[in-house]
Design an enzyme around this catalytic site. Structure first.
Site, PDB file in Angstrom:
ATOM      1  N   HIS A 191      28.145  45.033  41.434  1.00 13.09           N
ATOM      2  CA  HIS A 191      28.728  43.854  40.782  1.00 13.09           C
ATOM      3  C   HIS A 191      28.805  42.740  41.835  1.00 13.09           C
ATOM      4  CE1 HIS A 191      31.297  45.921  37.382  1.00 13.09           C
ATOM      5  NE2 HIS A 191      30.274  45.298  36.857  1.00 13.09           N
ATOM      6  N   CYS A 285      38.730  43.793  41.240  1.00  9.82           N
ATOM      7  CA  CYS A 285      38.326  44.501  40.015  1.00  9.82           C
ATOM      8  C   CYS A 285      39.516  44.726  39.087  1.00  9.82           C
ATOM      9  CB  CYS A 285      37.718  45.854  40.348  1.00  9.82           C
ATOM     10  SG  CYS A 285      36.270  45.791  41.394  1.00  9.82           S
TER      11      CYS A 285
HETATM   12  N1  ARG Z   1      34.055  52.384  37.730  1.00  7.02           N
HETATM   13  C1  ARG Z   1      33.920  50.994  37.339  1.00  7.02           C
HETATM   14  C2  ARG Z   1      32.486  50.707  36.931  1.00  7.02           C
HETATM   15  O1  ARG Z   1      31.595  51.192  37.566  1.00  7.02           O
HETATM   16  C3  ARG Z   1      34.338  50.100  38.459  1.00  7.02           C
HETATM   17  C4  ARG Z   1      34.355  48.640  38.048  1.00  7.02           C
HETATM   18  C5  ARG Z   1      34.772  47.755  39.170  1.00  7.02           C
HETATM   19  N2  ARG Z   1      35.016  46.449  38.720  1.00  7.02           N
HETATM   20  C6  ARG Z   1      34.550  45.345  39.287  1.00  7.02           C
HETATM   21  N3  ARG Z   1      34.979  44.203  38.878  1.00  7.02           N
HETATM   22  N4  ARG Z   1      33.668  45.403  40.251  1.00  7.02           N
HETATM   23  O2  ARG Z   1      32.250  50.006  35.977  1.00  7.02           O
END
Ligand code: ARG
Length: 292
Positions: A191, A285
């Site tokens: 991300h 996150c």
């Molecule tokens: N386990 C989640 C996923 O892979 C983590 C999300 C993390 N969120 C973020 N904004 N980077 O989707």
């Protein structure tokens, strides 16, 4: 007073006064955040390289760390709203993935992984129940603030692992803000918000190796003064920081990054997010910003 002199065209040297740079005063602004307690947090599937369903997870430790993060924001004077967690949605704690809100306009989310798909509608209903009238759900895969980072001037938009590049133009139309697409290339930094965060309107911190060569050039062009993070800063999810313009909330391991932001006049504030990191998440996150 500091001065420099150099040979002028005649006999007289040219002397210039160089103002000593005053330590920059960073001014915080009060923020409104939406968070989701990790009551059902676990790692039972793997949709990024951080997630190993065989490692033990303590939901109560995750809850303690999340509560400390929420209390940190409140101590800094920010307002934290919460949404009810839902059984069977262990990643719902990562509220940043469920909406992008700019000037009260909401662009919801559409998850890539089927395991997270149902989160989007819980957040859509939260927005409607909490007075938001302009709520648009995206047609394209769009993991919201995970990949869409508002600098105050541009919407930086990541793609490569999660958010569809076609979601970028959709975000531009719905939110009415200029979008800059950036290509992510390292699966650990799946991300945009684990590779870059905004310190202040024209200042970002980022980890260059998470981006394609062309996107690195874009970032250098837009943010020539950016804080450049190290591989160690990135590896503890240090780029998942949250700044209010003065205080910068960072994972406690991000010491080199903390040092750099402190030298730019910001105040690092440390949190322990070790349990949430097992799912690939950090402070940002867990934090959706509600703007306007
Ligand atoms: N386990 C989640 C996923 O892979 C983590 C999300 C993390 N969120 C973020 N904004 N980077 O989707």
């Amino acid at each position: 007073m500091t001065s420099v002199s150099f040979a002028g065209p005649g006999d007289e040297p040219i002397v210039l006064d160089v103002a000593t740079p005053a330590a920059q005063v960073r001014v915080p602004t009060t923020r409104r955040y939406l968070m989701c307690p990790p009551a059902y947090f676990t790692v039972e599937y793997s949709i990024n390289p951080w997630m190993d369903p065989t490692q033990p997870i303590s939901t109560s430790l995750a809850m303690e760390q999340w509560t400390a993060l929420k209390e940190t924001y409140e101590r800094l004077g920010h307002v934290v709203e919460t949404i009810d967690p839902q059984p069977g949605l262990p990643d719902m704690v990562f509220s940043a993935n469920s909406g992008t809100v700019i000037d009260g306009q909401v662009l919801g989310s559409r998850f890539r992984a089927p395991q997270r798909a149902a989160e989007a509608d819980h957040f859509r209903r939260w927005f409607l129940a909490n007075g938001y009238r302009d709520v648009v759900m995206p047609e394209r895969t769009n993991e919201a603030e995970g990949d869409l980072v508002w600098t105050g001037r541009y919407l930086l938009a990541g793609t490569g692992f999660r958010t569809d590049p076609l979601a970028h133009s959709e975000a531009q139309e719905v939110l009415g803000v200029p979008v800059i697409s950036l290509q992510l290339t390292d699966p650990r930094y799946y991300h945009l918000d684990v590779a870059l965060f905004v310190l202040d309107d024209d200042l970002v911190a980022y980890y260059p190796d998470a981006f394609s060569p062309g996107s690195q050039r874009v970032l250098r062009r837009l943010f020539p003064d950016a804080v450049i993070a190290t591989a160690e800063d990135a590896a503890c999810l240090g780029l998942n920081g949250v700044s209010d313009g003065r205080h910068v909330v960072l994972p406690v391991e991000a010491t080199a990054l903390a040092d750099q932001v402190a030298r730019r006049g910001f105040e690092p504030v440390f949190v322990d997010i070790s349990e949430l990191r097992k799912s690939g998440g950090g402070p940002k996150c867990c934090t959706m910003e509600l703007r306007g």
